[in-house]
Write an enzyme that holds these catalytic residues in place. Structure first.
Site, mmCIF file in Angstrom:
data_model
loop_
_atom_site.group_PDB
_atom_site.id
_atom_site.type_symbol
_atom_site.label_atom_id
_atom_site.label_comp_id
_atom_site.label_asym_id
_atom_site.label_seq_id
_atom_site.Cartn_x
_atom_site.Cartn_y
_atom_site.Cartn_z
ATOM 1 C CB CYS A 77 -0.942 0.172 1.130
ATOM 2 S SG CYS A 77 -2.413 1.264 0.938
ATOM 3 C CG HIS A 175 -4.036 -3.476 2.604
ATOM 4 N ND1 HIS A 175 -3.049 -3.043 3.396
ATOM 5 C CD2 HIS A 175 -4.642 -2.378 2.106
ATOM 6 C CE1 HIS A 175 -3.005 -1.776 3.387
ATOM 7 N NE2 HIS A 175 -4.001 -1.348 2.768
ATOM 8 C CD GLU A 177 -2.127 -6.194 4.967
ATOM 9 O OE1 GLU A 177 -1.640 -6.618 3.690
ATOM 10 O OE2 GLU A 177 -2.374 -4.842 5.323
#
Lengths: 194, 251
Positions: A77, A175, A177
């Site tokens: 990001c 993202h 994650e």
């Protein structure tokens, strides 16, 4: 394997650390140049505003360290955006690892772009076993343009770089994650890159 | 193409989900972590946890819950309820929440929105607005909709956008609990007036209501609680139906 998440006071470090833990890998947070240099893999996260993030990096001299790293580095990001040459957010000079500028989305669009969007034109081992048009979770108001180092594109009003690579440096706008099982696959791929 | 989001909302009291859920395959339906994992696997795009604990002890338990959710769940989540300061937000974000939602505290002190956006970035600041249409005017209400104000919904939404909110979670109190559909006219007006994403809340009862919230209400996301918790609408079925209706959806 020693995984270090660069800790410079910005953003989503906890989420990245937990995502690595779900993959069975213990990642440590650090802002220590020696620890970062000696890691097998380095993750450069980031959520927040570009100019203040660059100031935080500079205050720890990480802005000089990061471009010299030799092991695989993954910017996420804002981390990816800071690896570009310049960002319109705060008119900030970046680390210059990716030869591309970061611009603001056109105000005809809802900004930030928030939610799940597809990634296309996939290149690089980082995106191995990811299907073309897979959905990733994105939250951002600025984007990197398309360039020779683009390894994935996404469309939001226009096509932009949702992932970049220059040698051992990788960057993703989304993202991983927070992007469900497909995001986990990308993190796994990153761990397997030698 | 950016897809529309489906967001289950969980009420949390002292670290447990309340109002109950009837997922047969969960060992403990009151455990927010198990429930969150289940929703992530079923295809939810995001989750919202609303803390309705009234005690300090309940708040502390909430932080523990946020840590556990962040550890085990691989989709984004928002935490709301009882947040009134930069410090409150700092601890939630550091515990792994992706966004926070503020409501009454923003009305009482609008500067809070500015402070949060400046410190943490707009992307993590959701302003929740509960409003009720009275004599044709949409008025903002506080304290879970019990206390009326003289703030107009659209003026207030515009103000929080200007102060740096990244998203609006609009609950129509006229629709909430009715299962008769979302407040699509007000939603569409919000979506056209503002340049940030709008989450529709209040009134979900059928798949068609979600279709309408996106097509007529022009919402960017739709939130619901009981229709998901009680299995009245399965998320995967809902998303397939939405896509069959030409709506951009992640499957």
């Amino acid at each position: 394997m020693k995984i270090v998440i660069i800790d410079y006071g910005a953003g989503n470090t906890k989420s990245v650390q937990f995502a690595m833990k779900r993959l069975g890998v213990e990642a440590i947070l650090s802002d220590d140049a020696e620890i970062i240099k000696n890691a097998d893999k380095v993750i450069f996260p980031g959520v927040g505003e570009a100019s203040s993030a660059m100031k935080m990096l500079a205050s720890k001299e990480l802005d000089k360290l990061i471009p010299t790293l030799k092991q695989p580095v993954l910017g996420i990001c804002l981390g990816m955006q800071l690896m570009c040459t310049f960002s319109e957010e705060g008119q900030t000079k970046g680390l210059g690892i990716f030869d591309v500028q970061v611009k603001k989305f056109n105000n005809q669009l809802k900004v930030p772009q928030m939610g799940w969007n597809s990634i296309f034109s996939l290149k690089s081992d980082l995106l191995k076993d990811i299907k073309n048009d897979e959905f990733m979770y994105l939250v951002h108001s600025f984007y990197a343009e398309i360039c020779e180092q683009t390894i994935a594109t996404t469309n939001y009003g226009l096509d932009y770089s949702s992932a970049l690579q220059n040698d051992n440096f990788y960057g993703v706008q989304f993202h991983p994650e927070k992007s469900s099982t497909a995001g986990e696959q990308i993190l796994r791929n990153f761990l397997e890159i030698s | 193409m950016l897809t529309k989001r489906i967001i289950p909302c969980l009420d949390i009291k002292n670290g447990r989900t309340v109002k109950g859920v009837n997922f047969v395959d969960l060992r403990d339906a009151g455990d927010p972590v198990e429930l969150a994992k289940q929703y992530a696997e079923l295809g939810a795009d995001e989750l919202v946890f609303l803390d309705i604990s009234a005690t300090l002890e309940g708040r502390k338990t909430m932080i523990d819950m946020v840590l556990k959710v962040a550890e085990h769940v691989n989709i984004p989540f928002t935490v709301g309820g009882g947040i009134s300061s930069v410090e409150d937000v700092d601890v939630l974000l550091k515990s792994g929440a992706d966004k926070v939602s503020i409501n009454s505290s923003a009305v009482k002190r609008p500067e809070l929105v500015t402070e949060l956006a400046n410190k943490f970035g707009s992307q993590c600041v959701v302003v929740a607005i509960d409003a009720k249409q009275i004599n044709g005017e949409w008025l903002v209400h506080l304290a879970g909709g019990t206390v009326p104000t003289d703030l107009n919904l659209f003026d207030w939404a515009k103000e929080v956008e200007e102060r740096g909110a990244g998203e609006i979670l609009f609950t129509s109190m006229n629709n909430d609990g009715t299962k008769a559909g979302f407040a699509n006219e007000a939603l569409a007006k919000l979506s056209e007036t503002l340049n940030i994403p709008i989450i529709a809340s209040g009134g979900a009862g059928s798949v068609q209501h979600f279709v309408d919230s996106f097509k007529i209400g022009k919402a960017d996301a739709a939130l619901a609680a009981s229709v998901f918790h009680f299995g009245e609408i399965e998320i995967l079925d809902l998303k397939q139906e939405l896509r069959a209706n030409g709506i951009a959806i992640r499957l």
